[in-house]
Design an enzyme around this catalytic site. Structure first.
Site, PDB file in Angstrom:
ATOM      1  N   GLU A  66       1.881 -32.091  80.646  1.00 49.50           N
ATOM      2  CA  GLU A  66       0.801 -32.158  79.648  1.00 49.50           C
ATOM      3  C   GLU A  66       1.332 -32.066  78.230  1.00 49.50           C
ATOM      4  O   GLU A  66       2.215 -31.245  77.943  1.00 49.50           O
ATOM      5  CB  GLU A  66      -0.160 -30.996  79.929  1.00 49.50           C
TER       6      GLU A  66
ATOM      7  N   HIS B 190       2.497 -28.316  75.256  1.00 48.93           N
ATOM      8  CA  HIS B 190       1.786 -27.935  74.033  1.00 48.93           C
ATOM      9  C   HIS B 190       2.282 -28.669  72.793  1.00 48.93           C
ATOM     10  O   HIS B 190       2.456 -28.048  71.729  1.00 48.93           O
ATOM     11  CB  HIS B 190       1.891 -26.407  73.834  1.00 48.93           C
TER      12      HIS B 190
ATOM     13  N   TYR C  68       1.176 -18.571  75.451  1.00 51.31           N
ATOM     14  CA  TYR C  68       0.777 -19.300  76.655  1.00 51.31           C
ATOM     15  C   TYR C  68       1.423 -18.744  77.918  1.00 51.31           C
ATOM     16  O   TYR C  68       1.064 -19.111  79.020  1.00 51.31           O
ATOM     17  CB  TYR C  68       1.033 -20.810  76.513  1.00 51.31           C
TER      18      TYR C  68
HETATM   19  C1  CS2 Z   1      -4.198 -25.268  76.572  1.00 53.21           C
HETATM   20  C2  CS2 Z   1      -5.312 -24.826  75.741  1.00 53.21           C
HETATM   21  O1  CS2 Z   1      -5.686 -25.184  78.430  1.00 53.21           O
HETATM   22  C3  CS2 Z   1      -4.756 -25.763  77.921  1.00 53.21           C
HETATM   23  O2  CS2 Z   1      -4.188 -26.697  78.436  1.00 53.21           O
HETATM   24  O3  CS2 Z   1      -3.385 -26.169  76.007  1.00 53.21           O
HETATM   25  O4  CS2 Z   1      -5.633 -23.705  76.362  1.00 53.21           O
HETATM   26  C4  CS2 Z   1      -5.172 -24.473  74.274  1.00 53.21           C
HETATM   27  O5  CS2 Z   1      -4.127 -23.611  74.042  1.00 53.21           O
HETATM   28  C5  CS2 Z   1      -6.436 -23.856  73.795  1.00 53.21           C
HETATM   29  O6  CS2 Z   1      -7.538 -24.495  74.301  1.00 53.21           O
HETATM   30  C6  CS2 Z   1      -6.457 -23.871  72.303  1.00 53.21           C
HETATM   31  O7  CS2 Z   1      -7.744 -23.750  71.825  1.00 53.21           O
HETATM   32 MG    MG Z   2      -3.069 -27.832  77.167  1.00 52.95          MG
END
Ligand code: CS2
Ligand code: MG
Length: 408
Positions: free
Chosen positions: A241, A217, A160
Protein backbone atom coordinates in the site's frame (compact mmCIF):
# COMPACT_ATOMS: atom_id res chain seq x y z
CA UNK A 1 -40.96 15.78 -0.33
CA UNK A 2 -38.66 18.34 1.26
CA UNK A 3 -35.61 18.61 3.49
CA UNK A 4 -36.73 20.59 6.53
CA UNK A 5 -33.59 20.76 8.64
CA UNK A 6 -30.18 19.21 9.28
CA UNK A 7 -28.17 18.86 12.47
CA UNK A 8 -24.46 18.35 13.01
CA UNK A 9 -22.70 16.61 15.89
CA UNK A 10 -18.93 16.63 16.42
CA UNK A 11 -17.48 14.20 18.95
CA UNK A 12 -17.37 10.55 19.87
CA UNK A 13 -15.47 7.88 21.76
CA UNK A 14 -11.75 8.40 21.09
CA UNK A 15 -12.51 10.26 17.85
CA UNK A 16 -14.13 13.50 16.71
CA UNK A 17 -16.79 11.96 14.50
CA UNK A 18 -18.68 14.51 12.40
CA UNK A 19 -22.23 13.24 12.06
CA UNK A 20 -24.86 14.84 9.85
CA UNK A 21 -28.56 14.14 10.31
CA UNK A 22 -30.89 15.36 7.53
CA UNK A 23 -34.59 15.66 8.44
CA UNK A 24 -37.53 15.65 6.02
CA UNK A 25 -41.18 16.73 6.10
CA UNK A 26 -42.18 13.04 6.04
CA UNK A 27 -40.47 12.09 9.27
CA UNK A 28 -37.78 10.04 7.51
CA UNK A 29 -34.20 11.11 8.30
CA UNK A 30 -30.82 10.23 6.88
CA UNK A 31 -27.33 10.02 8.41
CA UNK A 32 -23.96 10.93 6.96
CA UNK A 33 -20.31 11.00 8.06
CA UNK A 34 -18.09 14.05 7.40
CA UNK A 35 -15.18 13.02 9.65
CA UNK A 36 -12.09 14.42 7.94
CA UNK A 37 -9.51 12.94 10.25
CA UNK A 38 -7.64 15.56 12.31
CA UNK A 39 -9.37 18.43 10.49
CA UNK A 40 -12.89 17.60 11.68
CA UNK A 41 -14.17 21.11 12.32
CA UNK A 42 -13.61 22.18 8.70
CA UNK A 43 -16.19 20.07 6.82
CA UNK A 44 -18.49 20.74 9.80
CA UNK A 45 -18.11 24.50 9.30
CA UNK A 46 -18.69 24.21 5.54
CA UNK A 47 -21.85 22.20 6.18
CA UNK A 48 -23.07 24.55 8.88
CA UNK A 49 -22.38 27.90 7.22
CA UNK A 50 -23.28 27.09 3.65
CA UNK A 51 -24.42 23.65 2.57
CA UNK A 52 -27.19 22.95 5.07
CA UNK A 53 -28.76 26.36 4.42
CA UNK A 54 -28.91 25.49 0.72
CA UNK A 55 -30.35 22.03 1.30
CA UNK A 56 -33.42 23.17 3.17
CA UNK A 57 -36.44 22.97 0.87
CA UNK A 58 -34.77 20.60 -1.63
CA UNK A 59 -36.29 17.22 -2.54
CA UNK A 60 -34.00 14.67 -0.77
CA UNK A 61 -34.84 11.99 -3.36
CA UNK A 62 -32.92 13.92 -6.02
CA UNK A 63 -29.53 12.83 -4.70
CA UNK A 64 -27.82 12.95 -8.12
CA UNK A 65 -28.97 16.49 -8.85
CA UNK A 66 -28.06 17.62 -5.34
CA UNK A 67 -24.56 16.11 -5.77
CA UNK A 68 -24.13 17.99 -9.07
CA UNK A 69 -25.44 21.17 -7.43
CA UNK A 70 -22.84 20.88 -4.65
CA UNK A 71 -19.92 19.94 -6.91
CA UNK A 72 -20.53 22.13 -9.94
CA UNK A 73 -22.14 24.90 -7.94
CA UNK A 74 -19.04 25.43 -5.78
CA UNK A 75 -17.01 26.50 -8.84
CA UNK A 76 -13.79 25.69 -6.90
CA UNK A 77 -14.09 21.93 -7.13
CA UNK A 78 -12.83 18.98 -5.10
CA UNK A 79 -10.49 18.97 -2.10
CA UNK A 80 -10.88 16.86 1.04
CA UNK A 81 -12.88 19.40 3.07
CA UNK A 82 -15.53 20.00 0.43
CA UNK A 83 -15.71 16.37 -0.67
CA UNK A 84 -16.12 15.16 2.94
CA UNK A 85 -18.97 17.64 3.40
CA UNK A 86 -20.66 16.51 0.14
CA UNK A 87 -19.96 12.91 1.14
CA UNK A 88 -21.94 13.30 4.35
CA UNK A 89 -24.91 14.85 2.52
CA UNK A 90 -24.84 12.19 -0.17
CA UNK A 91 -24.72 9.32 2.37
CA UNK A 92 -27.66 10.83 4.23
CA UNK A 93 -29.69 11.18 1.01
CA UNK A 94 -29.02 7.55 0.08
CA UNK A 95 -30.01 6.56 3.61
CA UNK A 96 -33.33 8.39 3.13
CA UNK A 97 -33.81 6.76 -0.29
CA UNK A 98 -33.31 3.30 1.18
CA UNK A 99 -35.71 3.99 4.02
CA UNK A 100 -38.36 5.27 1.55
CA UNK A 101 -37.91 2.13 -0.57
CA UNK A 102 -37.84 0.03 2.60
CA UNK A 103 -34.72 -1.70 1.27
CA UNK A 104 -31.11 -2.00 2.38
CA UNK A 105 -28.90 0.09 0.08
CA UNK A 106 -27.14 -2.87 -1.49
CA UNK A 107 -30.49 -3.80 -3.07
CA UNK A 108 -30.73 -0.39 -4.71
CA UNK A 109 -27.21 -0.82 -6.11
CA UNK A 110 -28.08 -4.15 -7.77
CA UNK A 111 -28.24 -6.68 -4.97
CA UNK A 112 -25.62 -8.83 -3.29
CA UNK A 113 -22.69 -10.26 -5.20
CA UNK A 114 -21.46 -12.13 -2.10
CA UNK A 115 -22.62 -13.14 1.37
CA UNK A 116 -19.80 -11.67 3.44
CA UNK A 117 -16.97 -9.26 2.69
CA UNK A 118 -13.37 -10.18 3.54
CA UNK A 119 -11.73 -7.75 5.98
CA UNK A 120 -8.20 -7.23 7.23
CA UNK A 121 -6.94 -6.43 10.69
CA UNK A 122 -3.96 -4.29 11.69
CA UNK A 123 -1.11 -6.20 13.35
CA UNK A 124 1.61 -4.01 14.82
CA UNK A 125 4.84 -4.62 16.68
CA UNK A 126 7.64 -2.54 18.13
CA UNK A 127 9.89 -5.31 16.76
CA UNK A 128 9.44 -8.44 14.65
CA UNK A 129 8.80 -10.75 17.59
CA UNK A 130 6.10 -8.41 18.89
CA UNK A 131 4.58 -8.22 15.43
CA UNK A 132 4.52 -12.04 15.09
CA UNK A 133 2.52 -12.21 18.36
CA UNK A 134 0.13 -9.55 17.13
CA UNK A 135 -0.42 -11.41 13.82
CA UNK A 136 -0.96 -14.70 15.69
CA UNK A 137 -3.57 -12.97 17.86
CA UNK A 138 -5.60 -11.91 14.79
CA UNK A 139 -5.19 -15.27 13.08
CA UNK A 140 -6.59 -16.96 16.22
CA UNK A 141 -9.56 -14.60 16.04
CA UNK A 142 -10.35 -15.92 12.54
CA UNK A 143 -8.87 -13.17 10.37
CA UNK A 144 -7.74 -14.41 6.96
CA UNK A 145 -5.98 -11.15 6.10
CA UNK A 146 -3.69 -9.01 8.24
CA UNK A 147 -1.83 -5.76 7.60
CA UNK A 148 1.64 -5.99 9.17
CA UNK A 149 3.57 -2.92 10.40
CA UNK A 150 6.79 -3.16 12.36
CA UNK A 151 9.17 -0.91 14.26
CA UNK A 152 12.46 -0.58 12.37
CA UNK A 153 15.77 -1.23 14.16
CA UNK A 154 17.67 1.99 14.76
CA UNK A 155 14.60 4.18 14.20
CA UNK A 156 12.33 5.37 17.00
CA UNK A 157 9.09 3.38 16.76
CA UNK A 158 6.69 5.07 14.34
CA UNK A 159 3.04 5.57 15.29
CA UNK A 160 1.88 3.03 12.71
CA UNK A 161 3.78 0.30 14.57
CA UNK A 162 2.21 1.09 17.95
CA UNK A 163 -0.85 -0.92 19.04
CA UNK A 164 -4.03 1.00 18.28
CA UNK A 165 -6.14 -0.35 21.08
CA UNK A 166 -5.73 0.92 24.60
CA UNK A 167 -8.11 -0.86 26.95
CA UNK A 168 -11.51 -0.86 25.33
CA UNK A 169 -11.08 2.25 23.28
CA UNK A 170 -9.51 2.32 19.86
CA UNK A 171 -7.18 5.26 20.04
CA UNK A 172 -5.15 5.05 16.88
CA UNK A 173 -2.64 7.54 15.65
CA UNK A 174 -4.27 10.80 16.69
CA UNK A 175 -2.72 12.53 19.66
CA UNK A 176 -5.31 14.47 21.65
CA UNK A 177 -2.87 16.37 23.83
CA UNK A 178 -3.19 19.38 21.55
CA UNK A 179 -3.19 20.77 18.05
CA UNK A 180 0.60 20.77 17.57
CA UNK A 181 1.79 17.51 16.01
CA UNK A 182 4.32 15.11 17.51
CA UNK A 183 7.45 14.50 15.47
CA UNK A 184 8.52 11.14 14.04
CA UNK A 185 11.85 10.38 12.41
CA UNK A 186 12.14 8.36 9.22
CA UNK A 187 15.07 6.78 7.40
CA UNK A 188 14.27 4.96 4.14
CA UNK A 189 17.61 3.15 4.10
CA UNK A 190 17.04 1.52 7.49
CA UNK A 191 13.52 0.59 6.42
CA UNK A 192 14.70 -0.91 3.13
CA UNK A 193 17.39 -2.94 4.89
CA UNK A 194 14.98 -4.45 7.38
CA UNK A 195 11.49 -4.81 5.97
CA UNK A 196 11.90 -7.24 3.01
CA UNK A 197 13.51 -9.87 5.27
CA UNK A 198 10.84 -9.28 7.95
CA UNK A 199 8.06 -9.86 5.42
CA UNK A 200 9.72 -13.11 4.31
CA UNK A 201 9.93 -14.32 7.91
CA UNK A 202 6.25 -13.55 8.42
CA UNK A 203 5.34 -15.54 5.30
CA UNK A 204 7.48 -18.49 6.47
CA UNK A 205 5.95 -18.45 9.94
CA UNK A 206 2.28 -18.16 8.89
CA UNK A 207 2.31 -20.26 5.72
CA UNK A 208 0.87 -19.73 2.26
CA UNK A 209 -2.79 -19.09 3.14
CA UNK A 210 -2.60 -15.91 5.19
CA UNK A 211 -3.21 -12.75 3.17
CA UNK A 212 -0.41 -10.36 4.17
CA UNK A 213 -0.74 -6.63 3.52
CA UNK A 214 1.84 -3.93 4.16
CA UNK A 215 1.53 -0.13 4.16
CA UNK A 216 4.52 2.04 3.24
CA UNK A 217 2.64 5.27 3.94
CA UNK A 218 3.90 7.20 0.88
CA UNK A 219 7.48 7.24 2.14
CA UNK A 220 9.60 5.89 -0.73
CA UNK A 221 10.78 7.49 -3.94
CA UNK A 222 9.70 5.79 -7.21
CA UNK A 223 13.09 4.07 -7.56
CA UNK A 224 13.18 2.90 -3.94
CA UNK A 225 9.61 1.66 -4.21
CA UNK A 226 10.45 -0.31 -7.36
CA UNK A 227 13.47 -1.90 -5.68
CA UNK A 228 11.45 -2.73 -2.58
CA UNK A 229 8.54 -4.21 -4.55
CA UNK A 230 10.94 -6.39 -6.51
CA UNK A 231 12.65 -7.61 -3.37
CA UNK A 232 9.45 -8.48 -1.49
CA UNK A 233 7.96 -10.54 -4.34
CA UNK A 234 8.83 -13.91 -2.70
CA UNK A 235 6.70 -12.91 0.35
CA UNK A 236 3.65 -12.94 -2.00
CA UNK A 237 1.87 -9.97 -0.45
CA UNK A 238 -1.85 -9.54 -0.92
CA UNK A 239 -1.01 -5.85 -1.41
CA UNK A 240 1.66 -3.26 -1.00
CA UNK A 241 0.00 0.00 0.00
CA UNK A 242 1.03 3.56 -0.82
CA UNK A 243 4.64 2.73 -1.75
CA UNK A 244 5.06 6.25 -3.22
CA UNK A 245 3.43 9.63 -2.56
CA UNK A 246 -0.13 9.14 -3.81
CA UNK A 247 -0.52 12.60 -5.29
CA UNK A 248 1.87 11.73 -8.15
CA UNK A 249 -0.08 9.53 -10.55
CA UNK A 250 3.11 8.77 -12.50
CA UNK A 251 5.16 7.60 -9.52
CA UNK A 252 4.26 3.93 -9.93
CA UNK A 253 5.59 3.56 -13.47
CA UNK A 254 8.98 2.23 -12.43
CA UNK A 255 7.49 -0.11 -9.84
CA UNK A 256 5.16 -1.60 -12.48
CA UNK A 257 8.08 -2.19 -14.84
CA UNK A 258 10.03 -4.13 -12.24
CA UNK A 259 7.56 -5.99 -10.08
CA UNK A 260 4.26 -7.82 -10.14
CA UNK A 261 3.47 -7.14 -6.47
CA UNK A 262 -0.18 -5.99 -6.19
CA UNK A 263 -0.40 -2.29 -5.41
CA UNK A 264 -3.09 -0.49 -3.37
CA UNK A 265 -3.41 3.27 -3.28
CA UNK A 266 -5.96 6.00 -2.68
CA UNK A 267 -6.87 6.58 0.98
CA UNK A 268 -6.00 10.26 0.51
CA UNK A 269 -7.87 10.66 -2.79
CA UNK A 270 -11.04 12.68 -2.83
CA UNK A 271 -12.17 12.39 -6.43
CA UNK A 272 -12.09 10.29 -9.55
CA UNK A 273 -9.69 12.86 -11.00
CA UNK A 274 -7.05 11.80 -8.46
CA UNK A 275 -7.01 8.21 -9.72
CA UNK A 276 -8.42 8.08 -13.26
CA UNK A 277 -4.95 7.75 -14.86
CA UNK A 278 -3.79 5.19 -12.32
CA UNK A 279 -6.85 3.10 -13.07
CA UNK A 280 -6.97 3.52 -16.85
CA UNK A 281 -3.25 2.77 -17.22
CA UNK A 282 -3.71 -0.25 -14.96
CA UNK A 283 -0.96 0.92 -12.60
CA UNK A 284 -2.76 -0.30 -9.47
CA UNK A 285 -4.64 -3.38 -8.34
CA UNK A 286 -6.74 -1.95 -5.49
CA UNK A 287 -8.38 1.44 -5.04
CA UNK A 288 -8.50 2.69 -1.44
CA UNK A 289 -10.93 5.64 -1.57
CA UNK A 290 -13.46 6.07 1.24
CA UNK A 291 -17.08 7.15 0.91
CA UNK A 292 -16.54 10.03 3.36
CA UNK A 293 -13.49 11.67 1.80
CA UNK A 294 -14.45 10.98 -1.82
CA UNK A 295 -17.79 12.71 -2.09
CA UNK A 296 -20.19 10.01 -0.91
CA UNK A 297 -21.80 6.98 -2.46
CA UNK A 298 -22.72 8.74 -5.73
CA UNK A 299 -19.11 9.59 -6.54
CA UNK A 300 -17.42 6.49 -5.13
CA UNK A 301 -19.74 4.26 -7.17
CA UNK A 302 -18.40 5.99 -10.31
CA UNK A 303 -14.83 5.25 -9.20
CA UNK A 304 -15.72 1.62 -8.47
CA UNK A 305 -17.27 1.22 -11.93
CA UNK A 306 -14.26 2.78 -13.68
CA UNK A 307 -11.97 0.53 -11.62
CA UNK A 308 -14.00 -2.54 -12.62
CA UNK A 309 -13.27 -1.89 -16.30
CA UNK A 310 -9.54 -2.10 -15.58
CA UNK A 311 -9.29 -5.14 -13.26
CA UNK A 312 -8.87 -2.88 -10.23
CA UNK A 313 -10.62 -4.13 -7.11
CA UNK A 314 -11.86 -2.19 -4.11
CA UNK A 315 -10.08 -1.96 -0.77
CA UNK A 316 -11.88 0.95 0.86
CA UNK A 317 -10.07 2.83 3.59
CA UNK A 318 -11.45 1.79 6.98
CA UNK A 319 -9.13 3.27 9.57
CA UNK A 320 -10.88 4.31 12.80
CA UNK A 321 -10.96 7.80 11.32
CA UNK A 322 -14.27 6.89 9.65
CA UNK A 323 -17.43 6.67 11.67
CA UNK A 324 -19.65 3.58 11.54
CA UNK A 325 -21.90 5.53 9.15
CA UNK A 326 -19.20 5.60 6.49
CA UNK A 327 -18.37 1.97 7.28
CA UNK A 328 -22.04 1.08 6.76
CA UNK A 329 -21.90 2.73 3.32
CA UNK A 330 -18.79 0.63 2.60
CA UNK A 331 -20.59 -2.51 3.79
CA UNK A 332 -23.37 -1.96 1.22
CA UNK A 333 -20.94 -1.17 -1.60
CA UNK A 334 -18.85 -4.21 -0.64
CA UNK A 335 -21.90 -6.47 -0.74
CA UNK A 336 -22.72 -5.25 -4.25
CA UNK A 337 -19.47 -4.37 -6.06
CA UNK A 338 -18.61 -7.02 -8.69
CA UNK A 339 -14.98 -5.90 -8.28
CA UNK A 340 -14.84 -6.05 -4.48
CA UNK A 341 -11.39 -6.87 -3.10
CA UNK A 342 -11.10 -6.47 0.66
CA UNK A 343 -12.18 -4.07 3.42
CA UNK A 344 -10.05 -2.48 6.13
CA UNK A 345 -12.26 -2.64 9.19
CA UNK A 346 -11.31 -1.14 12.49
CA UNK A 347 -14.35 0.77 13.62
CA UNK A 348 -17.13 -1.15 15.27
CA UNK A 349 -16.69 -3.39 18.22
CA UNK A 350 -16.12 -1.00 21.10
CA UNK A 351 -19.11 -0.77 23.45
CA UNK A 352 -19.02 3.06 23.31
CA UNK A 353 -19.05 3.14 19.52
CA UNK A 354 -21.83 0.57 19.26
CA UNK A 355 -23.95 2.56 21.75
CA UNK A 356 -23.52 5.77 19.76
CA UNK A 357 -24.10 4.14 16.36
CA UNK A 358 -26.41 1.11 16.86
CA UNK A 359 -26.50 -1.26 13.87
CA UNK A 360 -26.93 -4.86 12.78
CA UNK A 361 -23.83 -4.92 10.60
CA UNK A 362 -21.75 -7.70 12.07
CA UNK A 363 -18.29 -9.08 11.87
CA UNK A 364 -17.54 -12.79 12.12
CA UNK A 365 -14.41 -14.78 11.33
CA UNK A 366 -12.72 -11.97 9.49
CA UNK A 367 -15.76 -11.17 7.35
CA UNK A 368 -18.33 -8.36 7.52
CA UNK A 369 -21.98 -9.21 7.01
CA UNK A 370 -24.15 -6.32 5.89
CA UNK A 371 -27.36 -5.44 7.71
CA UNK A 372 -30.72 -5.97 6.00
CA UNK A 373 -32.28 -2.91 7.64
CA UNK A 374 -33.56 -0.23 5.21
CA UNK A 375 -31.10 2.44 4.10
CA UNK A 376 -27.58 2.43 5.55
CA UNK A 377 -28.72 0.28 8.47
CA UNK A 378 -27.02 2.35 11.14
CA UNK A 379 -28.60 4.74 13.63
CA UNK A 380 -27.29 7.57 15.80
CA UNK A 381 -28.17 7.92 19.48
CA UNK A 382 -28.38 11.62 20.28
CA UNK A 383 -28.56 11.03 24.04
CA UNK A 384 -25.27 9.12 23.86
CA UNK A 385 -23.84 11.86 21.63
CA UNK A 386 -24.40 14.42 24.39
CA UNK A 387 -21.62 12.64 26.37
CA UNK A 388 -18.97 13.71 23.88
CA UNK A 389 -17.49 16.94 22.67
CA UNK A 390 -14.83 18.00 20.18
CA UNK A 391 -11.22 17.55 21.32
CA UNK A 392 -8.34 19.14 19.43
CA UNK A 393 -5.85 16.55 18.21
CA UNK A 394 -3.29 15.95 15.52
CA UNK A 395 -1.42 13.40 13.42
CA UNK A 396 2.31 13.12 13.88
CA UNK A 397 4.52 14.75 11.27
CA UNK A 398 7.61 13.10 9.82
CA UNK A 399 11.14 14.42 9.27
CA UNK A 400 14.30 12.72 8.07
CA UNK A 401 17.17 12.34 10.52
CA UNK A 402 18.75 15.61 9.30
CA UNK A 403 15.50 17.51 9.87
CA UNK A 404 14.14 17.51 6.31
CA UNK A 405 10.35 17.39 6.26
CA UNK A 406 9.01 14.07 4.90
CA UNK A 407 5.67 12.38 4.14
CA UNK A 408 3.49 11.25 7.01
C1 CS2 B 1 -3.48 4.21 7.21
C2 CS2 B 1 -4.33 5.28 7.73
O1 CS2 B 1 -5.34 2.75 7.49
C3 CS2 B 1 -4.38 3.03 6.81
O2 CS2 B 1 -4.04 2.39 5.85
O3 CS2 B 1 -2.65 4.57 6.23
O4 CS2 B 1 -4.68 4.76 8.89
C4 CS2 B 1 -3.82 6.68 8.02
O5 CS2 B 1 -2.68 6.67 8.78
C5 CS2 B 1 -4.88 7.45 8.74
O6 CS2 B 1 -6.12 7.20 8.21
C6 CS2 B 1 -4.56 8.90 8.68
O7 CS2 B 1 -5.68 9.67 8.90
MG1 MG C 1 -2.77 3.35 4.58
Amino acid sequence: MKITDAKLFVGGPAKNYVTLKIMTDQGVYGLGDATLNNRETLPAKYLQDYLILNLIGMDPRRSEDIWQFLYRGAYFRRGPIAMAAYGAIDMALWDIKGKLANMPLYQLFGGKSRDGALVYAHATGADLEDLMDSIAHYVEQGYKAVRVQCGIPGMPTASYAVPETKGDVKNYITDYSGIRPKLEIWDSEKYLRFMPEALMRIRERFGPELKILHDVHHRLTPREAAAFAKEVEPARLFWLEDPTPADDQDALRMLRQHSTVPVAIGEVFNSIWDCNKLIEREMIDFIRVAVTYAGGITHVKRIVDLAGLHHVRTGFHGAPSHSPICMAAHAHLNAWAPNFGIQEYLVLGTPECDALFPSEHRMENGMVFVSDAPGLGVDFDETEAARYEYRPGSHPVVRLEDGTMWNY
